[in-house]
Design an enzyme around this catalytic site. Structure first.
Site, mmCIF file in Angstrom:
data_model
loop_
_atom_site.group_PDB
_atom_site.id
_atom_site.type_symbol
_atom_site.label_atom_id
_atom_site.label_comp_id
_atom_site.label_asym_id
_atom_site.label_seq_id
_atom_site.Cartn_x
_atom_site.Cartn_y
_atom_site.Cartn_z
ATOM 1 C CG HIS A 79 -1.704 -1.383 1.368
ATOM 2 N ND1 HIS A 79 -2.745 -1.670 0.336
ATOM 3 C CD2 HIS A 79 -1.698 -2.427 2.151
ATOM 4 C CE1 HIS A 79 -3.056 -2.691 0.620
ATOM 5 N NE2 HIS A 79 -2.535 -3.098 1.773
ATOM 6 C CG ASP A 86 10.997 2.220 -8.053
ATOM 7 O OD1 ASP A 86 10.291 2.576 -8.879
ATOM 8 O OD2 ASP A 86 11.897 2.926 -7.495
ATOM 9 C CD GLU A 97 -1.460 -6.704 -5.519
ATOM 10 O OE1 GLU A 97 -1.397 -5.895 -4.277
ATOM 11 O OE2 GLU A 97 -1.842 -6.410 -6.578
ATOM 12 C CB SER A 101 -8.489 -9.848 3.965
ATOM 13 O OG SER A 101 -7.269 -8.799 3.790
ATOM 14 N NE ARG A 106 -8.733 -5.768 6.741
ATOM 15 C CZ ARG A 106 -7.501 -6.161 7.039
ATOM 16 N NH1 ARG A 106 -6.703 -7.105 6.053
ATOM 17 N NH2 ARG A 106 -7.079 -6.041 8.194
ATOM 18 N NE ARG A 111 -5.602 -3.247 6.725
ATOM 19 C CZ ARG A 111 -4.415 -3.812 7.023
ATOM 20 N NH1 ARG A 111 -3.603 -4.278 6.173
ATOM 21 N NH2 ARG A 111 -4.050 -3.534 8.231
#
Length: 142
Positions: A79, A86, A97, A101, A106, A111
């Site tokens: 985040h 980079d 990725e 959760s 959230r 987040r």
């Protein structure tokens, strides 16, 4: 195919840390599951976890040099870490990725954005530990 599954801060505490959010599977159990799921697809899966951002960056740099696909759950670093951005930008092999959760649902607004997502061939959120299986399946189809 060799695949790195890289986990960031606090994920070594899986099974003990907020099980209502992250479940009861430990990191060791996750590593065993990933290896097993990978074998089903002819993948050699290596799972690593670190609480040290520089170590994660070194692993990503090596993955870039070796054109190794990566499944990445960078946890909180997702985040805000521009160094992570980079490092992900230089990857040439696919990056998936994963978040156990769903960060977008959230309550903590920080987040809701990931610096990793722009470089991922797929983003899997909110599927619990099964998100790692889905990530490995995705890589097997490429």
């Amino acid at each position: 195919m060799r695949i790195l599954v890289l986990n960031g801060p606090n994920l070594g505490r899986l099974g003990r840390r907020q099980p209502e959010i992250y479940g009861t599977t430990t990191h060791d159990e996750l590593a065993e599951l990933c290896a097993s799921w990978g074998r089903e697809h002819g993948q050699q899966v290596e799972v690593r976890q670190t609480n040290h951002e520089g170590e994660l960056l070194d692993w990503l740099n090596t993955a870039a040099d070796e054109a190794t696909p990566v499944v990445l759950n960078a946890a909180a670093w997702s985040h805000y870490s521009y160094a992570l951005l980079d490092a992900c930008a230089q990857l040439e092999a696919p990056l998936v990725e994963v978040h156990i959760s769903d960060p977008a649902s959230r309550p903590e607004e920080f987040r809701h954005h990931s610096v990793v997502s722009a470089f991922a061939s797929k983003v899997i959120t909110g599927r619990g530990i099964d998100g790692y299986r889905l990530a490995l399946e995705h890589l097997a189809t490429l």
